[in-house]
Write a protein that holds these residues in place. Structure first.
Motif, mmCIF file in Angstrom:
data_model
loop_
_atom_site.group_PDB
_atom_site.id
_atom_site.type_symbol
_atom_site.label_atom_id
_atom_site.label_comp_id
_atom_site.label_asym_id
_atom_site.label_seq_id
_atom_site.Cartn_x
_atom_site.Cartn_y
_atom_site.Cartn_z
ATOM 1 N N PRO A 147 -47.130 -70.865 -68.704
ATOM 2 C CA PRO A 147 -48.478 -70.673 -68.148
ATOM 3 C C PRO A 147 -49.516 -71.406 -68.981
ATOM 4 C CG PRO A 147 -47.759 -68.693 -69.303
ATOM 5 C CD PRO A 147 -46.582 -69.614 -69.274
ATOM 6 N N VAL A 148 -50.483 -72.038 -68.301
ATOM 7 C CA VAL A 148 -51.565 -72.737 -68.997
ATOM 8 C C VAL A 148 -52.895 -72.315 -68.384
ATOM 9 C CG1 VAL A 148 -50.090 -74.714 -69.502
ATOM 10 C CG2 VAL A 148 -51.545 -74.765 -67.473
ATOM 11 N N SER A 149 -53.957 -72.562 -69.117
ATOM 12 C CA SER A 149 -55.313 -72.287 -68.638
ATOM 13 C C SER A 149 -56.135 -73.571 -68.766
ATOM 14 C CB SER A 149 -55.954 -71.170 -69.455
ATOM 15 O OG SER A 149 -56.186 -71.610 -70.793
ATOM 16 N N SER A 150 -57.377 -73.505 -68.321
ATOM 17 C CA SER A 150 -58.259 -74.665 -68.462
ATOM 18 C C SER A 150 -58.415 -75.071 -69.920
ATOM 19 C CB SER A 150 -59.635 -74.350 -67.864
ATOM 20 O OG SER A 150 -59.532 -74.119 -66.481
ATOM 21 N N ALA A 151 -58.409 -74.079 -70.809
ATOM 22 C CA ALA A 151 -58.619 -74.354 -72.238
ATOM 23 C C ALA A 151 -57.354 -74.833 -72.941
ATOM 24 C CB ALA A 151 -59.151 -73.109 -72.930
ATOM 25 N N THR A 152 -56.169 -74.401 -72.489
ATOM 26 C CA THR A 152 -54.930 -74.704 -73.225
ATOM 27 C C THR A 152 -54.137 -75.876 -72.650
ATOM 28 O OG1 THR A 152 -53.569 -73.161 -71.908
ATOM 29 C CG2 THR A 152 -54.703 -72.275 -73.859
ATOM 30 N N ARG A 153 -54.416 -76.296 -71.430
ATOM 31 C CA ARG A 153 -53.549 -77.276 -70.758
ATOM 32 C C ARG A 153 -53.455 -78.608 -71.510
ATOM 33 N NH1 ARG A 153 -57.580 -78.114 -65.515
ATOM 34 N NH2 ARG A 153 -59.484 -78.368 -66.743
ATOM 35 N N ILE A 154 -54.581 -79.168 -71.952
ATOM 36 C CA ILE A 154 -54.533 -80.462 -72.644
ATOM 37 C C ILE A 154 -53.840 -80.345 -74.006
ATOM 38 C CG2 ILE A 154 -55.939 -82.275 -73.703
ATOM 39 C CD1 ILE A 154 -57.848 -82.055 -71.345
ATOM 40 N N PRO A 155 -54.171 -79.352 -74.845
ATOM 41 C CA PRO A 155 -53.445 -79.218 -76.117
ATOM 42 C C PRO A 155 -51.935 -79.055 -75.933
ATOM 43 C CG PRO A 155 -55.437 -77.901 -76.175
ATOM 44 C CD PRO A 155 -55.312 -78.408 -74.773
ATOM 45 N N LEU A 156 -51.509 -78.344 -74.895
ATOM 46 C CA LEU A 156 -50.076 -78.126 -74.697
ATOM 47 C C LEU A 156 -49.354 -79.387 -74.237
ATOM 48 C CD1 LEU A 156 -50.021 -74.549 -73.095
ATOM 49 C CD2 LEU A 156 -49.374 -75.219 -75.414
ATOM 50 N N VAL A 157 -50.092 -80.295 -73.585
ATOM 51 C CA VAL A 157 -49.508 -81.600 -73.245
ATOM 52 C C VAL A 157 -49.462 -82.493 -74.481
ATOM 53 C CG1 VAL A 157 -49.832 -83.737 -71.931
ATOM 54 C CG2 VAL A 157 -50.116 -81.539 -70.788
ATOM 55 N N THR A 158 -50.571 -82.555 -75.224
ATOM 56 C CA THR A 158 -50.638 -83.473 -76.367
ATOM 57 C C THR A 158 -49.661 -83.086 -77.482
ATOM 58 O OG1 THR A 158 -52.494 -82.223 -77.320
ATOM 59 C CG2 THR A 158 -53.038 -84.101 -75.918
ATOM 60 N N ILE A 204 -36.607 -79.325 -68.882
ATOM 61 C CA ILE A 204 -37.936 -79.911 -68.748
ATOM 62 C C ILE A 204 -38.958 -78.776 -68.731
ATOM 63 C CG2 ILE A 204 -37.801 -79.955 -66.203
ATOM 64 C CD1 ILE A 204 -39.454 -82.580 -66.350
ATOM 65 N N SER A 205 -40.065 -78.945 -69.457
ATOM 66 C CA SER A 205 -41.080 -77.895 -69.577
ATOM 67 C C SER A 205 -42.252 -78.196 -68.646
ATOM 68 C CB SER A 205 -41.567 -77.786 -71.026
ATOM 69 O OG SER A 205 -40.505 -77.412 -71.879
ATOM 70 N N ILE A 206 -42.572 -77.230 -67.806
ATOM 71 C CA ILE A 206 -43.597 -77.402 -66.772
ATOM 72 C C ILE A 206 -44.722 -76.400 -66.990
ATOM 73 C CG2 ILE A 206 -44.063 -77.208 -64.295
ATOM 74 C CD1 ILE A 206 -41.151 -78.080 -63.850
ATOM 75 N N GLY A 207 -45.942 -76.899 -67.084
ATOM 76 C CA GLY A 207 -47.109 -76.035 -67.195
ATOM 77 C C GLY A 207 -47.623 -75.668 -65.817
ATOM 78 N N TYR A 208 -47.927 -74.396 -65.605
ATOM 79 C CA TYR A 208 -48.440 -73.933 -64.313
ATOM 80 C C TYR A 208 -49.648 -73.028 -64.521
ATOM 81 C CZ TYR A 208 -46.352 -69.348 -65.237
ATOM 82 O OH TYR A 208 -46.047 -68.124 -65.798
ATOM 83 N N ARG A 209 -50.457 -72.911 -63.473
ATOM 84 C CA ARG A 209 -51.604 -71.995 -63.486
ATOM 85 C C ARG A 209 -51.217 -70.706 -62.780
ATOM 86 N NH1 ARG A 209 -56.355 -74.909 -64.697
ATOM 87 N NH2 ARG A 209 -57.341 -72.865 -64.743
ATOM 88 N N GLU A 210 -51.878 -69.611 -63.149
ATOM 89 C CA GLU A 210 -51.528 -68.314 -62.584
ATOM 90 C C GLU A 210 -52.326 -67.953 -61.345
ATOM 91 O OE1 GLU A 210 -52.004 -65.784 -66.018
ATOM 92 O OE2 GLU A 210 -49.870 -65.950 -66.501
ATOM 93 N N SER A 211 -53.484 -68.618 -61.124
ATOM 94 C CA SER A 211 -54.326 -68.192 -59.995
ATOM 95 C C SER A 211 -55.098 -69.336 -59.355
ATOM 96 C CB SER A 211 -55.297 -67.099 -60.459
ATOM 97 O OG SER A 211 -56.111 -67.568 -61.522
#
Length: 299
Positions: free
Chosen positions: A85-96, A35-42
């Motif tokens: 790792p995801v950011s505010s800009a990449t999180r939605i594209p990486l889910v979609t 399972i792939s999980i997106g997380y923030r670094e800070s």
């Protein structure tokens, strides 16, 4: 008449015999064993890296329960976690695009975002506010007239700033940056009068700053921000499984332990205690879970 009745009965039987559509996300996870999980670094204390560079936090802990529920549903002895790792800009594209199955960070559930992605039931309720230096406090939006304010690309705080700027004609300069740390640095170095972001994230940022006593968070809130775990749109079975895992946390009361651990106790890596009691709006969510994107539902 009898012929029409027989045809109708056969049609009903055919429909009832059709198997329920399998969750595409669960199928993908089962086939990959991962399972792939997106997380923030800070994004303290929700999703951030500890001293060993491992993602930890309140949202990560909730996602751990969802992963356990997925593993049990699929009957797997073990389920590998792929951390992205995801950011505010990449999180939605990486889910979609299916790169990540769960985004375990600090994403506000909005009606606009629901056109692209889905959200679990709400896991936290925040408010967008302004942080500034105590030597030049910005306690109200009106205090920003003719000044420079910053926020992060892809956030609701930036969208609210732009909307309020147009509506109120404040003649302020809005600087959009890629990362939350960049926005705070602009305030630290007096290149921006204030930084707009969700209040709990601002307090987390201040807590780990070099001189936390130099900063203040505004009294006036720009908006209400209901957070949820973000997942792919069009997969109601997967959303239901994730929702059930979160509701189980609520019903058992374990959510209160998780809240105390991350908001009212020393947290890694430096033992900072944010000292943030649970807001009444969050207590209502625990009693009556909702995935509503409407801010009015949390007031």
């Amino acid at each position: 008449m009898m012929l029409r009745l027989l045809v109708a009965l056969l049609c009903v039987a055919g429909v009832s015999a059709t198997p329920a559509q399998e969750s595409p996300t669960l199928r993908k996870i089962r086939e990959a064993g991962m399972i792939s999980i997106g997380y923030r670094e800070s994004s303290v204390p929700f999703s951030y890296l500890d001293s060993a560079q491992r993602p930890v936090g309140y949202s990560m802990a909730i996602c751990d329960r969802i992963v356990d529920a997925v593993r049990q549903r699929l009957g797997l002895a073990d389920l590998e976690r792929r951390l992205v790792p995801v950011s505010s800009a990449t999180r939605i594209p990486l889910v979609t695009n299916g790169t990540i199955d769960l985004e375990c960070g600090v994403t506000t559930n909005t009606a606009e975002r629901q056109r692209q992605v889905a959200f679990t039931v709400t896991t936290f309720v925040a408010a967008s506010r302004l942080v500034s230096r105590k030597s030049a406090p910005v306690m109200r939006l009106e205090d920003l007239r003719g000044k420079t304010v910053t926020s992060t690309v892809g956030t609701t705080s930036l969208a609210h700033l732009q909307k309020l700027h147009t509506e109120r004609g404040l003649e302020m300069s809005i600087v959009a940056v890629r990362e939350d740390t960049d926005a705070f640095r602009l305030v630290e170095t007096d290149r921006a009068a204030a930084y707009a972001m969700d209040d709990v994230l601002l307090r987390g940022t201040i807590a780990v700053a070099r001189h936390p006593e130099d900063f203040v968070v505004s009294d006036e809130a720009l908006s209400v921000e209901p957070y949820g775990i973000m997942l792919g749109k069009g997969d109601p079975q997967f959303k239901q499984l994730a929702d059930q895992a979160i509701k189980a946390l609520f019903k058992s009361g374990e959510i209160h332990r998780l809240y105390r651990q991350w908001f009212e106790s020393p947290i890694p890596p430096n033992g900072v205690n944010l000292g943030l009691p649970m807001h009444p709006a969050m207590r209502r969510v625990i009693e009556q879970p909702t995935d509503s994107p409407d801010p009015a539902a949390y007031r």
